[in-house]
Structure formats: C-alpha cells, structure tokens
Write a protein that holds these residues in place. Structure first.
Motif, PDB file in Angstrom:
ATOM      1  N   GLU A 213       0.923  -1.036   0.125  1.00 30.45           N
ATOM      2  CA  GLU A 213       0.006   0.207   0.034  1.00 30.45           C
ATOM      3  C   GLU A 213       0.851   1.088   0.173  1.00 30.45           C
ATOM      4  OE1 GLU A 213      -2.178  -1.164   3.505  1.00 30.45           O
ATOM      5  OE2 GLU A 213      -4.039  -1.108   2.397  1.00 30.45           O
ATOM      6  N   ILE A 214       1.953   1.099   0.721  1.00 28.81           N
ATOM      7  CA  ILE A 214       3.023   2.411   0.751  1.00 28.81           C
ATOM      8  C   ILE A 214       3.595   2.507  -0.491  1.00 28.81           C
ATOM      9  CG2 ILE A 214       4.982   3.130   1.662  1.00 28.81           C
ATOM     10  CD1 ILE A 214       4.538   1.847   4.171  1.00 28.81           C
ATOM     11  N   LEU A 215       3.896   1.587  -1.390  1.00 32.07           N
ATOM     12  CA  LEU A 215       4.377   1.676  -2.668  1.00 32.07           C
ATOM     13  C   LEU A 215       3.346   2.366  -3.736  1.00 32.07           C
ATOM     14  CD1 LEU A 215       6.884   1.300  -4.526  1.00 32.07           C
ATOM     15  CD2 LEU A 215       6.389  -0.894  -4.819  1.00 32.07           C
ATOM     16  N   LYS A 216       2.054   1.765  -3.387  1.00 30.83           N
ATOM     17  CA  LYS A 216       0.937   2.519  -4.324  1.00 30.83           C
ATOM     18  C   LYS A 216       0.694   3.583  -4.107  1.00 30.83           C
ATOM     19  CE  LYS A 216      -1.579  -1.957  -4.936  1.00 30.83           C
ATOM     20  NZ  LYS A 216      -2.886  -2.640  -4.359  1.00 30.83           N
ATOM     21  N   MET A 217       0.644   4.125  -3.007  1.00 31.69           N
ATOM     22  CA  MET A 217       0.766   5.498  -2.374  1.00 31.69           C
ATOM     23  C   MET A 217       1.649   6.378  -3.053  1.00 31.69           C
ATOM     24  SD  MET A 217      -0.695   8.264  -1.256  1.00 31.69           S
ATOM     25  CE  MET A 217      -2.058   8.080  -0.015  1.00 31.69           C
ATOM     26  N   MET A 218       3.028   5.860  -2.988  1.00 32.69           N
ATOM     27  CA  MET A 218       4.050   6.633  -3.570  1.00 32.69           C
ATOM     28  C   MET A 218       4.111   7.008  -5.012  1.00 32.69           C
ATOM     29  SD  MET A 218       7.317   5.047  -1.266  1.00 32.69           S
ATOM     30  CE  MET A 218       8.546   6.123  -2.111  1.00 32.69           C
ATOM     31  N   LEU A 219       3.691   5.997  -5.626  1.00 36.65           N
ATOM     32  CA  LEU A 219       3.611   5.879  -6.967  1.00 36.65           C
ATOM     33  C   LEU A 219       2.507   6.932  -7.419  1.00 36.65           C
ATOM     34  CD1 LEU A 219       4.162   2.082  -7.912  1.00 36.65           C
ATOM     35  CD2 LEU A 219       5.803   4.015  -8.445  1.00 36.65           C
ATOM     36  N   ILE A 450      -0.373  -4.708 -10.961  1.00 31.04           N
ATOM     37  CA  ILE A 450      -0.927  -3.227 -11.405  1.00 31.04           C
ATOM     38  C   ILE A 450       0.302  -2.524 -12.552  1.00 31.04           C
ATOM     39  CG2 ILE A 450      -1.695  -0.882 -10.744  1.00 31.04           C
ATOM     40  CD1 ILE A 450      -2.512  -2.164  -8.188  1.00 31.04           C
ATOM     41  N   LEU A 451       1.216  -2.662 -12.229  1.00 34.57           N
ATOM     42  CA  LEU A 451       2.392  -2.034 -12.999  1.00 34.57           C
ATOM     43  C   LEU A 451       2.661  -2.517 -14.394  1.00 34.57           C
ATOM     44  CD1 LEU A 451       5.390  -1.133 -10.394  1.00 34.57           C
ATOM     45  CD2 LEU A 451       3.358   0.305 -11.496  1.00 34.57           C
ATOM     46  N   LYS A 452       2.422  -4.268 -14.338  1.00 36.79           N
ATOM     47  CA  LYS A 452       2.465  -5.011 -15.385  1.00 36.79           C
ATOM     48  C   LYS A 452       1.280  -4.735 -16.383  1.00 36.79           C
ATOM     49  CE  LYS A 452       2.801  -9.711 -16.906  1.00 36.79           C
ATOM     50  NZ  LYS A 452       2.610 -11.108 -16.358  1.00 36.79           N
ATOM     51  N   ASN A 453       0.210  -4.429 -15.621  1.00 37.26           N
ATOM     52  CA  ASN A 453      -1.112  -4.328 -16.705  1.00 37.26           C
ATOM     53  C   ASN A 453      -1.131  -2.867 -17.220  1.00 37.26           C
ATOM     54  OD1 ASN A 453      -2.044  -6.723 -15.594  1.00 37.26           O
ATOM     55  ND2 ASN A 453      -3.314  -5.923 -14.091  1.00 37.26           N
ATOM     56  N   GLU A 454      -0.414  -1.813 -16.535  1.00 38.03           N
ATOM     57  CA  GLU A 454      -0.577  -0.513 -16.884  1.00 38.03           C
ATOM     58  C   GLU A 454       0.810  -0.143 -17.652  1.00 38.03           C
ATOM     59  OE1 GLU A 454      -3.144   1.130 -17.116  1.00 38.03           O
ATOM     60  OE2 GLU A 454      -4.325  -0.191 -15.818  1.00 38.03           O
ATOM     61  N   LEU A 455       1.607  -1.064 -18.238  1.00 37.96           N
ATOM     62  CA  LEU A 455       2.868  -0.811 -18.655  1.00 37.96           C
ATOM     63  C   LEU A 455       2.731   0.019 -20.000  1.00 37.96           C
ATOM     64  CD1 LEU A 455       5.808  -1.578 -18.903  1.00 37.96           C
ATOM     65  CD2 LEU A 455       5.176  -3.608 -20.356  1.00 37.96           C
ATOM     66  N   LEU A 456       1.710  -0.286 -20.615  1.00 39.08           N
ATOM     67  CA  LEU A 456       1.629   0.760 -21.925  1.00 39.08           C
ATOM     68  C   LEU A 456       1.566   2.391 -21.418  1.00 39.08           C
ATOM     69  CD1 LEU A 456      -0.414  -0.925 -24.410  1.00 39.08           C
ATOM     70  CD2 LEU A 456       2.003  -0.422 -24.520  1.00 39.08           C
TER      71      LEU A 456
END
Length: 482
Positions: A213-219, A450-456
């Motif tokens: 969750e922390i990493l998601k918030m930072m991103l 999530i990052l893999k899905n939103e790679l584009l």
C-alpha cells in the motif's frame, strides 16, 4: 550548475501571477474543492467498508446458521461475495460507482455484480463525483494554463523579452525559470493536499499500512506530480511560441479540451463501435444454449447424463443407481457443475477479449494524451479500474465453484441413493459441515501486477517526458524574441 537566473525568473513570474486578483480566489476555490473531495472520499470509503463488512458478516452468519439439510439444497441456498474498497479508492473513484460490489453465488449459475453506487443515484452521480484525482487530473491543468498562458507571450508583446535576451539570459534559462515559476504556484496547493491525504490515509488504516500500500501511494503521488509538470511545460512552450497572450490562451484551452474531454470520449465510442460486445441477454442466452447442447443434469432422461449413468452401472456391475457405492445425484451434479463452469468461463474469456480490444484504443491514445495515461495508472493503483472489477468477478466465481463442488462432494459421500417414501423426512447432514466452506475474502491486485497491467500507460508517461525534453531543446534553439 547554477540556477540563479532561473530562480530569479521564477520568482518574478510568481509575483506577477499573484498580482492578478483572480488567481488567489481561484486557488482558494480549488483548495476548498480539494478539502470537500477529501471529506467526500473519506466518507465514501468508510461507508463502503462498513457496509461490505457488515453484510459479508451477516451473509456468513446466515450460511453457518442453516439447519441440517441436504447439501444440494445448501448449494442452491447460496452465499454472497462482497468487494471491499481499498484505501486509495478514497482519492480515485474510477469506475467503482458504476460497477457492482456484491455477487450472489449459487450452484449451476454465474451471476454478475450488483448494487453499484450509480444504480441508486441521481443523474449528477452518473456524470461523476468530485474526487481528489478528478481535481488533480482535470482542474489543475486548467489552472496551470490559466496562470501560464501569458508567461512569455506577454513579455514578447510589451518588449521585455527582447530586453531580457539582450542582457545575456538564454532561452533555456527563460523556459526553465518560467516552468519553475508556474510549478511553484501549483505546489502551494499540491503539497498541502498531499500531506492531508497522507494523514487521512494513515488514520483510516490506524497507522498500520502494508509495504504494498505504501508503494502504491508513493507511485500515486509521483505520477501525479510528473503529470502536473507536463502541463507546466506545455503552458510555457505554447506561450513562448505564440505571438500574443490571447493566441496562447486559445491554444491552451483547445489542448485542455482535447486532452480531458474530446479524446477520452471519442476513443471510448470508437472502441465500442469497432468491437461490439454482446448484450447481457445475448451473453446469457449463448451460455444457456451451449449448456443445453451438453445436456441437462437435472433431467434423468437426458442423453448425455444417461450415457454417464450407463457407464457407471457397467463399471460397478450393478443394475440401478440405488446400488452404487456413492450418491449418484451428487456425482451428476458435480459433472454438471464442471460443464456449466467450463462453458461460462469460455464465454467470459471471449467477452473479455472484446472488452480488451475496446480498451486498446484508450491504451493507444495514451501515447498522445497524458490524461488517459495518468487516469489508467491512477485507477489501477486505487483498484477502481475495469481489470480490478473483472478480478473480483473471477475470484467470486472460483469461490462459487469450490462451494458448489464441496456441497456435491458431501452429497456423494453422505446422502443415500435409496429412494425415500413420501412420508419420510428429507435426507440431511449435520450443519457443522457448512463451516468447511471458508468465508469469501477478496484480494486486490498487488502493485507489481498493476504496473504490469499498466505498462503501456507507464511507457507513454516516459515517452511524454522524452518528447517534452526534446521540444524544449528545439524551442530554446529556434525561438525568437519577436
């Protein structure tokens, strides 16, 4: 490298911006809007969380409190799966108000999610609620264009630009200084609201936050910061390329409309038109037709299941299903559940491929529109995108299938094949077996998925960084003072 000139230019622009009496009023208005969006998001998240936890608990209690009964009846009694909101959904509502958050799970039938927020709301709700992400992604760029359209164009009009260049200040320093000046004004709103968001976010979770969750918030913060810098640079470049501030303003408003309104809606319409998806009725009808082709597990005279019965009688060398060493009806229900679930998943995968093709237009347009890119990333990180909804559907279907098959297994093992007399009580098993079916627990996607899905979308953000740096390099080499 010294940034003395750039900082002086930034401070000068900052003072000039605040000389416009409308700017402080607009900043205060947007600040109030952000506070409202924070309160609204907090209330929405807590209500969603409390509601889903309450009804998930009640559904579990209802399941466990069922009396002794036939396992097949329990499979049809069913259960509920509730989708809990993640903490970041208080900032980005995404598609959550329009997708259901509860699914009724029963044997032999796959249901879709129901009870969406929009389904019980007015037309204003259907248009969209005010969220932190909406303000950052739509209103902030408009504010940037409003305060930045005359950053350089006005100085060209009144002749100070030529004077500035004659004093040894380079175009590179002017562009960077003006960009820093606009960014400093935006940070007056951005930094405080991020600090408030972090505090509220931590309070909602009692200061117990996972690394994911922390990493998601930072991103979430990082990508929105980069996104706002994009518009600061765009405002400066357009202002520098325009002969007059009026032309710059018209151009920037056109860009804002194109990015935030025209392109997003156009791409959605084109995708839906080119790749047409079947209606819900057509989808369910196609599944029913394929299931009927395989046979009806509730019909004892069905040819497919009659063949299964004959093979079982031959293998166990008996002349009736009553003499089989296990419950025949439970065995047939197990086979029927396998067939219906396989057919459903096949049709669902086909439908999802159509939706993926529709969404491919949006993914492609993100390369020319940073708004679509940041929207996709923001929704993905907050678990409010379409993929998250489908992920919930699939988790619920896996749970439903396991629940039905566990009930079928109990019927096979504990229910007799002997036909009952009309006066006999129905065959049942002890209700303690219901606890063997674990409570449904929805698991949101982790940050790496999530990052893999939103790679584009991430690649498009990186591409935009490269494009803007390239345009800046071209600009300071070719711009003229007049």
């Amino acid at each position: 490298m010294s940034l003395h000139n750039e900082i002086l230019i930034a401070k000068h622009l900052n003072k000039a911006i605040f000389k416009n009496r409308a700017v402080p009023i607009i900043i205060i208005f947007i600040g109030i809007l952000l506070l409202y969006a924070t309160f609204s998001g907090w209330k929405n998240y807590t209500n969603q969380k409390e509601t889903s936890e309450k009804y998930q608990h009640e559904s579990r209690e209802d399941w466990l409190n069922n009396p002794d009964k036939n396992p097949h009846r329990m499979a049809h009694y069913g259960n509920f799966a509730f989708r809990k909101s993640t903490s970041l959904s208080m900032f980005e509502y995404g598609m959550e108000p329009f997708f259901g958050n509860a699914i009724f799970l029963e044997a032999h039938k796959q249901n879709s999610a129901n009870f969406s927020e929009a389904g019980f709301s007015s037309s204003m709700m259907r248009f969209g609620e005010i969220s932190i992400a909406m303000v950052l992604q739509i209103l902030f760029p408009l504010l940037i264009f409003f305060i930045g359209f005359n950053a350089i164009a006005t100085e060209r009009e009144n002749g100070t630009l030529k004077l500035l260049l004659s004093q040894g200040v380079s175009w590179k320093q002017i562009l960077l200084g003006k960009t820093l000046g606009i960014a400093s004004v935006i940070m007056i709103l951005f930094i405080p609201i991020i600090l408030v968001l972090l505090l509220v976010w931590m309070l909602l979770q009692n200061f117990t936050v996972s690394a994911d969750e922390i990493l998601k918030m930072m991103l979430f913060i990082l990508f929105h910061f980069i996104y706002l810098l994009f518009f600061c640079v765009i405002a400066v470049l357009i202002s520098a390329a325009s002969k007059t501030s009026k032309n710059a303003l018209v151009s920037l408003i056109g860009i804002w409309l194109l990015f935030t309104i025209i392109l997003p809606r156009t791409t959605q319409s084109i995708g839906a038109y080119v790749y047409q998806a079947p209606s819900k009725i057509e989808f369910n009808s196609a599944i029913e037709k394929d299931i009927l082709k395989q046979g009806d597990s509730h019909n004892p005279n069905d040819l497919h299941y009659k063949a299964i019965k004959d093979s079982l009688l031959s293998v166990y060398k008996v002349d009736s299903v009553q003499k089989l060493p296990f419950n025949y009806s439970g065995f047939i229900m197990t086979e029927g559940e396998k067939i219906s679930s396989t057919i459903y998943n096949k049709h669902l995968d086909t439908l999802l491929q159509v939706y993926a093709k529709q969404n491919s237009f949006s993914k492609a347009v993100s390369f020319i529109n940073p708004y679509i890119a940041i929207k996709n990333i923001s929704m993905g990180l907050s678990n409010t995108d379409y993929d998250s909804y489908i992920n919930f559907q699939k988790q619920a279907e896996t749970y439903r299938y396991d629940m039905a098959q566990k009930m079928n297994a109990l019927q096979i093992k504990y229910i007799s094949n002997k036909k009952q007399n009309p006066t006999d009580t129905p065959q049942t098993i002890n209700k303690n077996y219901w606890a063997d079916v674990q409570e449904f627990q929805y698991e949101p996607k982790d940050v790496f998925t999530i990052l893999k899905n939103e790679l584009l979308s991430i690649i498009s953000i990186a591409l935009w960084i490269g494009i803007l740096l390239f345009l800046i390099k071209i600009a300071y080499k070719n711009l003229k003072a007049i």
